[in-house]
Design a protein around this motif. Sequence first.
Motif, short mmCIF file in Angstrom:
data_model
loop_
_atom_site.label_atom_id
_atom_site.label_comp_id
_atom_site.label_asym_id
_atom_site.label_seq_id
_atom_site.Cartn_x
_atom_site.Cartn_y
_atom_site.Cartn_z
N UNK A 163 4.63 4.55 -7.08
CA UNK A 163 3.86 4.59 -5.84
C UNK A 163 3.64 6.03 -5.39
N UNK A 164 4.71 6.81 -5.49
CA UNK A 164 4.60 8.21 -5.03
C UNK A 164 3.57 9.01 -5.82
N UNK A 165 3.30 8.55 -7.04
CA UNK A 165 2.38 9.28 -7.91
C UNK A 165 1.00 8.64 -8.04
N UNK A 166 0.76 7.59 -7.26
CA UNK A 166 -0.53 6.92 -7.43
C UNK A 166 -1.68 7.77 -6.89
N UNK A 167 -2.81 7.65 -7.55
CA UNK A 167 -4.04 8.30 -7.07
C UNK A 167 -5.00 7.29 -6.44
N UNK A 168 -4.52 6.05 -6.29
CA UNK A 168 -5.40 5.00 -5.80
C UNK A 168 -5.95 5.31 -4.41
N UNK A 169 -7.12 4.77 -4.15
CA UNK A 169 -7.72 4.92 -2.82
C UNK A 169 -6.86 4.24 -1.77
N UNK A 170 -6.29 3.09 -2.14
CA UNK A 170 -5.49 2.33 -1.17
C UNK A 170 -4.45 1.50 -1.91
N UNK A 171 -3.42 1.13 -1.17
CA UNK A 171 -2.29 0.39 -1.75
C UNK A 171 -1.94 -0.79 -0.85
N UNK A 172 -1.89 -1.98 -1.43
CA UNK A 172 -1.34 -3.14 -0.74
C UNK A 172 0.18 -3.01 -0.80
N UNK A 173 0.83 -3.03 0.34
CA UNK A 173 2.24 -2.66 0.36
C UNK A 173 2.90 -3.29 1.60
N UNK A 174 4.18 -3.61 1.51
CA UNK A 174 4.89 -4.10 2.70
C UNK A 174 5.15 -2.94 3.65
N UNK A 175 5.43 -3.31 4.88
CA UNK A 175 5.71 -2.27 5.88
C UNK A 175 6.87 -1.38 5.43
N UNK A 176 7.90 -2.04 4.92
CA UNK A 176 9.11 -1.34 4.49
C UNK A 176 8.80 -0.22 3.49
N UNK A 177 7.91 -0.53 2.54
CA UNK A 177 7.62 0.43 1.49
C UNK A 177 6.48 1.38 1.83
N UNK A 178 5.86 1.15 2.98
CA UNK A 178 4.62 1.87 3.25
C UNK A 178 4.84 3.36 3.48
N UNK A 179 6.09 3.73 3.81
CA UNK A 179 6.33 5.17 4.06
C UNK A 179 6.17 6.00 2.79
N UNK A 180 6.29 5.34 1.67
CA UNK A 180 6.23 6.06 0.39
C UNK A 180 4.80 6.20 -0.15
N UNK A 181 3.84 5.64 0.56
CA UNK A 181 2.46 5.77 0.10
C UNK A 181 2.03 7.23 0.27
N UNK A 182 1.52 7.86 -0.77
CA UNK A 182 1.15 9.27 -0.64
C UNK A 182 0.00 9.45 0.34
#
Lengths: 315, 315, 315
Positions: free
Chosen positions: B46-65
């Motif tokens: 997740x930390x390395x994704x280049x995606x435009x957007x990420x479907x993610x839980x709230x818990x994990x959302x802090x790690x979205x670049x």
Amino acid sequence: MTLQEIADFIGIDCQEKKEITGLNTLLDSNENQLTFLENKKYLSDLKNTKAAAVLVTEENSKEVPSSSIALICDEPYLMLAKISKLFAPNVIEMDGEKPLIGGGTKVMPNVYIGKNSVIGSDCTIMAGAFIGDNVTIGNNTIIYPNVTVYRDCSIGNDCIIHAGTVIGSDGFGFANTKDGKYIKIYQNGNVTIGNDIEIGANSTIDRAVFNSTIIEDGVRIDNLVHIGHNCKISRGSILVAQVGLSGSTTLHPYVVMGGQSATAGHLEIAPFTTIAARSGVTKTIHEPKKQWAGFPLFEHKQWLKLQGKISNLLK
Amino acid sequence: MTLQEIADFIGIDCQEKKEITGLNTLLDSNENQLTFLENKKYLSDLKNTKAAAVLVTEENSKEVPSSSIALICDEPYLMLAKISKLFAPNVIEMDGEKPLIGGGTKVMPNVYIGKNSVIGSDCTIMAGAFIGDNVTIGNNTIIYPNVTVYRDCSIGNDCIIHAGTVIGSDGFGFANTKDGKYIKIYQNGNVTIGNDIEIGANSTIDRAVFNSTIIEDGVRIDNLVHIGHNCKISRGSILVAQVGLSGSTTLHPYVVMGGQSATAGHLEIAPFTTIAARSGVTKTIHEPKKQWAGFPLFEHKQWLKLQGKISNLLK
Amino acid sequence: MTLQEIADFIGIDCQEKKEITGLNTLLDSNENQLTFLENKKYLSDLKNTKAAAVLVTEENSKEVPSSSIALICDEPYLMLAKISKLFAPNVIEMDGEKPLIGGGTKVMPNVYIGKNSVIGSDCTIMAGAFIGDNVTIGNNTIIYPNVTVYRDCSIGNDCIIHAGTVIGSDGFGFANTKDGKYIKIYQNGNVTIGNDIEIGANSTIDRAVFNSTIIEDGVRIDNLVHIGHNCKISRGSILVAQVGLSGSTTLHPYVVMGGQSATAGHLEIAPFTTIAARSGVTKTIHEPKKQWAGFPLFEHKQWLKLQGKISNLLK
């Protein structure tokens, strides 16, 4: 094609003008066929070959009988593969006679029947079936939809071939080159299916590399069964769903193979043998009328006993 | 389709008008694609994704670049499944160009070739074959009867596909709802088959969920083989009859899988590995050029020794 | 057909003119059907049969209830096989109504749809598909190319059937004669497939000998799966690639069968059971929600422990 032409094709010098009609094994070759020896295990067969010529290494060439011509090369099996293409028939015949269809036979729409094929009387050929060139089908046989019968195969009387089954696809055969290429060994044999045989849906029976893959009278084959090239399934044998037979397996009469069981190739199973579901046979079974199970294979009673011992390990 | 439209479709508030072109994994996504994180195991991806957007839980959302937009939801995988339908192409294209067929190519009766498909020269497409929309086939390839090639797949030069084989069927993918329904993950990828490849009869090769299921040059596949979505079969590998590969299996070059052997998914097998018939591979094999057997899997020599020990239990 | 005509056909004397409408099991027969008892294990079922008549040996004939007629013969199962042919429908119907095709349904070229068949709205029937006589298909269902649906089967709404799959092929059933012939038991039942079901490529689902092979709503079936006659796959069950179910297997709701796993016939698997890949189930599983593995089958944790013990044999 002359021996000289064949030799030229693989870059060997040979002036013989003898006409060669095909390829075959050491023992099955007739005096118009070409054969090969790669594996020393078959040296005794070499001494008995009647073949017109033999692809053979220099080392083994002394054993070629005087009635045969030695075609000396480094990689006989690879040369055989290359030559096999010369004897491959056309994928589709453009010339030839229209198929003959017997009285009372129903041919549904979207069926293709090839050149020189002959279908007997009172058959049903259902929609989407493909019957290749030079195929013969007897009387009172049902070919269900989307079955494929490759060229040169034959099916007898009173057979039922269920939907999606493929008869006569190429056996899985190729020779390796030193640089990692696979050279196809053209499968120039066929499949012959006798009388009173039922084959389930989406099964596959490969054509022989030489001669025939043989399904004898009365055999019953279930769904999704694989039968490799040059197998012989003798009369009355039963193959339950998802069985896999490697090439050149011979089942003698009335062998029963349970579901998902399999054989390694080049072996025989004695008459009236029963192989339990999910078993794997890796050696010839000589004694008839026995039951076997497991992988590795044990007599069924021994296998049951062994499973008891194994489960005791948990105590 | 804009990110806002996608978010609306699953009931999430997002005002971004950015155009999204498709779905992909965390690592493979480009800056116009949408991805997802369900399993914490992939947090580093997740930390390395280049995606435009990420479907993610709230818990994990802090790690979205910071370069990606977090689409916060309770069940990211289920949301991905629902969204996948938005990107599914038509089952049949009604518009588009007529197929292009190269010189010397024979197309038999009862063949369907879809819109925008391109077939090279000197091919043979046999009766009952189905070639979907937007398929490309190279030169000198034979498609035997009743083969199905789903839309968007490609096949190279000098290939032979035997009867009844299916290329490009949907991978086996779905997400569970809490009330026990399965929501299909549309398999929007394809299958790419290289050059000089032979595939036996009634085999199945599933299309990728994203990107491609890949069969590289020189591969040989026998009858009734199953290849799951997103597998990669590298050059020179050999798959004997009734092999089953779960999704995302990577075979490195020149792997041999014996008959009825199988793999669990998401693993790799090192180059020049041999897997004996009926073996089951459940973990990545790192070391090349080894032989393995059994289920659970052992090095072949160890497996043979173990079978001896097991059979000693009978004494 | 009257009971007298049936008795005449197999050389038994019976003067009853009662009309018989079909064959069935001891317990499922109604008062217009014929049944049989071969195996004494089912004597208690015989006492409770409502069948019009029973094929039965003299020894067991005393247990035929007074409401049924005993047709006494030496080989009841063999006689049943012979009689089954009398009740077999035509392979192809020549008469009957043209199929009804609902609004919005696309039927591609090279499709055959049989007499009296009814296809709902918004379906897609792709090229090379065969839909037999008297088949019903619901709404919004996709039939991919080269699928075969045999006569009398039904498929619900929102289903996806992938290419090459065969639905309704004959179950694997026959009786032995004393001189080693197999007499086909005509499979006069059908397959019923519910709603929201996806079936992979080149799978096979056999029709029932009597009544129906049943696939309930929401089931997911992968590629190259074999389902024998008279199986019941309850809602939400998942069958991964190359699974094989022998005849009369009942999967209760939400059973998961891993790849290449299999069942012996005539058994049940409790709801929410998970069978690991490559396992073989030979007995009914009564307790729900458990995980099992291996062949012979163990609880999954026990199986893992056992594999540890086995591998210790190498020390």
